[in-house]
Design an enzyme around this catalytic site. Structure first.
Site, PDB file in Angstrom:
ATOM      1  N   SER A 234      33.167 -18.336  -0.714  1.00 36.19           N
ATOM      2  CA  SER A 234      34.156 -17.750   0.187  1.00 36.19           C
ATOM      3  C   SER A 234      35.389 -18.628   0.288  1.00 36.19           C
ATOM      4  O   SER A 234      35.348 -19.818  -0.034  1.00 36.19           O
ATOM      5  CB  SER A 234      33.553 -17.561   1.579  1.00 36.19           C
ATOM      6  N   GLU A 312      33.472  -7.051  -3.530  1.00 39.35           N
ATOM      7  CA  GLU A 312      33.035  -6.936  -2.144  1.00 39.35           C
ATOM      8  C   GLU A 312      33.846  -7.820  -1.204  1.00 39.35           C
ATOM      9  O   GLU A 312      33.329  -8.765  -0.602  1.00 39.35           O
ATOM     10  CB  GLU A 312      31.539  -7.296  -2.048  1.00 39.35           C
ATOM     11  N   GLY A 314      35.673  -8.942   2.230  1.00 40.06           N
ATOM     12  CA  GLY A 314      35.521  -8.671   3.665  1.00 40.06           C
ATOM     13  C   GLY A 314      36.569  -9.414   4.460  1.00 40.06           C
ATOM     14  O   GLY A 314      37.441  -8.829   5.092  1.00 40.06           O
ATOM     15  N   ARG A 315      36.506 -10.755   4.401  1.00 42.06           N
ATOM     16  CA  ARG A 315      37.435 -11.609   5.139  1.00 42.06           C
ATOM     17  C   ARG A 315      38.889 -11.271   4.824  1.00 42.06           C
ATOM     18  O   ARG A 315      39.741 -11.208   5.714  1.00 42.06           O
ATOM     19  CB  ARG A 315      37.157 -13.071   4.787  1.00 42.06           C
ATOM     20  N   ARG A 355      32.960 -20.843  14.148  1.00 45.29           N
ATOM     21  CA  ARG A 355      33.273 -21.304  12.806  1.00 45.29           C
ATOM     22  C   ARG A 355      33.665 -22.794  12.734  1.00 45.29           C
ATOM     23  O   ARG A 355      33.390 -23.444  11.728  1.00 45.29           O
ATOM     24  CB  ARG A 355      34.353 -20.433  12.172  1.00 45.29           C
ATOM     25  N   CYS A 386      28.663 -26.092  27.210  1.00 48.14           N
ATOM     26  CA  CYS A 386      28.145 -27.430  27.476  1.00 48.14           C
ATOM     27  C   CYS A 386      27.768 -28.123  26.166  1.00 48.14           C
ATOM     28  O   CYS A 386      26.610 -28.451  25.919  1.00 48.14           O
ATOM     29  CB  CYS A 386      26.941 -27.338  28.418  1.00 48.14           C
TER      30      CYS A 386
END
Length: 469
Positions: A234, A312, A314-315, A355, A386
């Site tokens: 990716s 394919e 996506g991002r 991320r 936390c």
């Protein structure tokens, strides 16, 4: 190695900490006359007042334009080498019924990788024949559901799955079309968790076994072998890694083509986007052309027909369309080796954007409610959880006078933010709002404290008074 955005960058003090970097923010993003951020014709202040924060904002026009542009780029590139192409939107980046309808209307198929994603796609009215189903450990129930729904292609990820899918198809009285996922050995220069074609990881089978397992698939009358599939990683910025992967796959493709039909070659996705100023992914047209040319050369050298192609992304379709809005709670100056850094804590965090915690991902942020003439200050945008590692944006410059109660917007959050969201610390997941042409509409309802309590079988009390529902 494929070019990526994985290397850490030197963050320079911006000339204007209010400016929106082109390519990072949606094309529709701008400041209105009062300095407020506007996306899809709707200003951030109005969105926050209506829907609250944190809030995922998705520019529908941006998603549609990127889907259409990607399809057109690959169709032109495929036609130039005498073949055609199917573009699957990779639903794992962000999936809802609205998204499925948008990309389908722009001519894309949809790729899913779980029973839940399959259910969303079907609920949106997707044509099952235009669905692909991935996954390294698909359950028997998921395989059965996919076969019975008429999913157009199942990706076989392991030797074991050949028998499982064949048996499910035989029981359903269907011939199930399948691809075989292989690891080409091309290592994308990216975070280890984003590189998916090296040998020592959970996806796919080794390239050395592609012919053997392809023939095994062919031995089952309930299976139709479409071809090989590979995904190299990716956040990849150019065509080089895809071209090398195609070269390796075509050697096995040619061997399989010598004994039977292999109509397709699926080279996956992973096209990168700009998260910060300075990121420079190649235009999708250049990537499409580069891959197509490499496939054509590889086929010509082996004397085989050019197969139909599949990809394919996506991002690259949904990522730049997303902006997340937060409200600042506290601002805390902290001394560091670089001087003073302001910790700007917001009302979300790693539960709505994991991320940075997962990959050390970079993001860009700006004040959304106004512009400021104050000098730029180094900030770290932190969440409310936390955890010391609860960071949304690790290093950014905002105006020095950023204050509690103001809106902060984080760009390029359309991919892998909502889809990775959690209820850590029992924080409800935010809503998703689509904007287009000056209109805003809810496409995914946000959770409430009452929703969290409803799942706890021992909870009898209602949400404490004064906590927003």
């Amino acid at each position: 190695m494929a070019s990526t955005a994985a290397d850490r960058r030197t963050l320079e003090v911006p000339a204007d900490p209010n400016a929106l970097a082109p390519g990072v923010w949606p094309a529709s993003a701008h400041r209105d006359d009062e300095g407020r951020l506007v996306v899809g014709g709707v200003d951030a202040q109005a969105l926050a007042a209506r829907f609250g924060t944190p809030l995922y904002v998705l520019d529908e026009g941006e998603v549609r334009e990127r889907a259409a542009r990607t399809r057109a780029a690959f169709e032109r590139a495929a036609a130039s080498i005498g073949t055609d192409v199917t573009i699957y939107y990779a639903g794992k980046a962000f999936l809802s019924t609205a998204i499925v309808r948008w990309v389908a209307e722009e001519g894309l198929a949809v790729d899913v990788c779980s029973g839940g994603e399959l259910a969303i796609a079907l609920a949106a009215g997707a044509d099952p024949a235009r669905l692909g189903f991935h996954g390294n450990n698909k359950s028997e129930d998921e395989i059965r559901a996919a076969v019975e729904a008429g999913v157009g292609a199942l990706v076989i990820d392991s030797e074991i799955e050949i028998e499982r899918v064949a048996a499910a198809a035989a029981r359903a009285g269907r011939v199930q079309r399948v691809r075989l996922r292989v690891n080409s050995g091309v290592h994308a220069s990216t975070h280890d968790f984003l590189a998916t074609a090296h040998e020592d990881q959970k996806f796919g089978v080794t390239l050395a076994r592609a012919v053997e397992l392809g023939e095994r698939i062919r031995s089952h009358p309930s299976l139709e072998f479409l071809g090989l599939h590979c995904h190299i990683g990716s956040q990849i910025f150019d065509a080089a890694g895809f071209a090398e992967s195609a070269e390796r796959l075509l050697a096995e493709h040619a061997a399989l083509a010598a004994t039977g039909p292999v109509p397709e070659l699926n080279l996956g996705g992973g096209f990168g986007i700009a998260y910060v100023a300075g990121d420079d992914p190649a235009p999708i047209e250049r990537i499409a052309t580069g891959i197509a040319e490499a496939v054509a050369v590889g086929c010509r050298e082996r004397g085989i027909a050019v197969p139909k192609l599949a990809f394919e992304p996506g991002r690259s379709i949904v990522g730049p369309a997303g902006v997340t809005l937060y409200t600042v709670g506290t601002v805390k100056p902290v001394p560091t080796d670089e001087g003073w850094r302001h910790y700007v804590s917001v009302d979300g965090g790693m539960s709505d954007n994991a991320r940075f915690a997962l990959y050390g991902a970079d993001y860009s942020a700006r004040l959304a409610s106004r512009v400021s003439d104050a000098p730029a200050a180094l900030v770290r945008i932190a969440g409310k959880h936390c955890e010391a590692g609860d960071i949304v944006v690790d290093r950014e410059y905002l105006p020095h006078d950023v204050a509690p109660g103001e809106l902060v917007a984080v760009a390029a959050t359309g991919a892998y933010c909502w889809s990775l969201a959690s209820n850590y610390n029992h924080v409800p997941r935010p809503p998703v709002v689509a904007v287009r042409g000056g209109e805003a509409r809810l496409i995914v309802r946000g959770e409430t404290i009452a929703d969290l309590l409803a799942r706890d079988v021992g909870a009898e009390a209602i949400a404490p008074e004064g906590i927003a529902e």
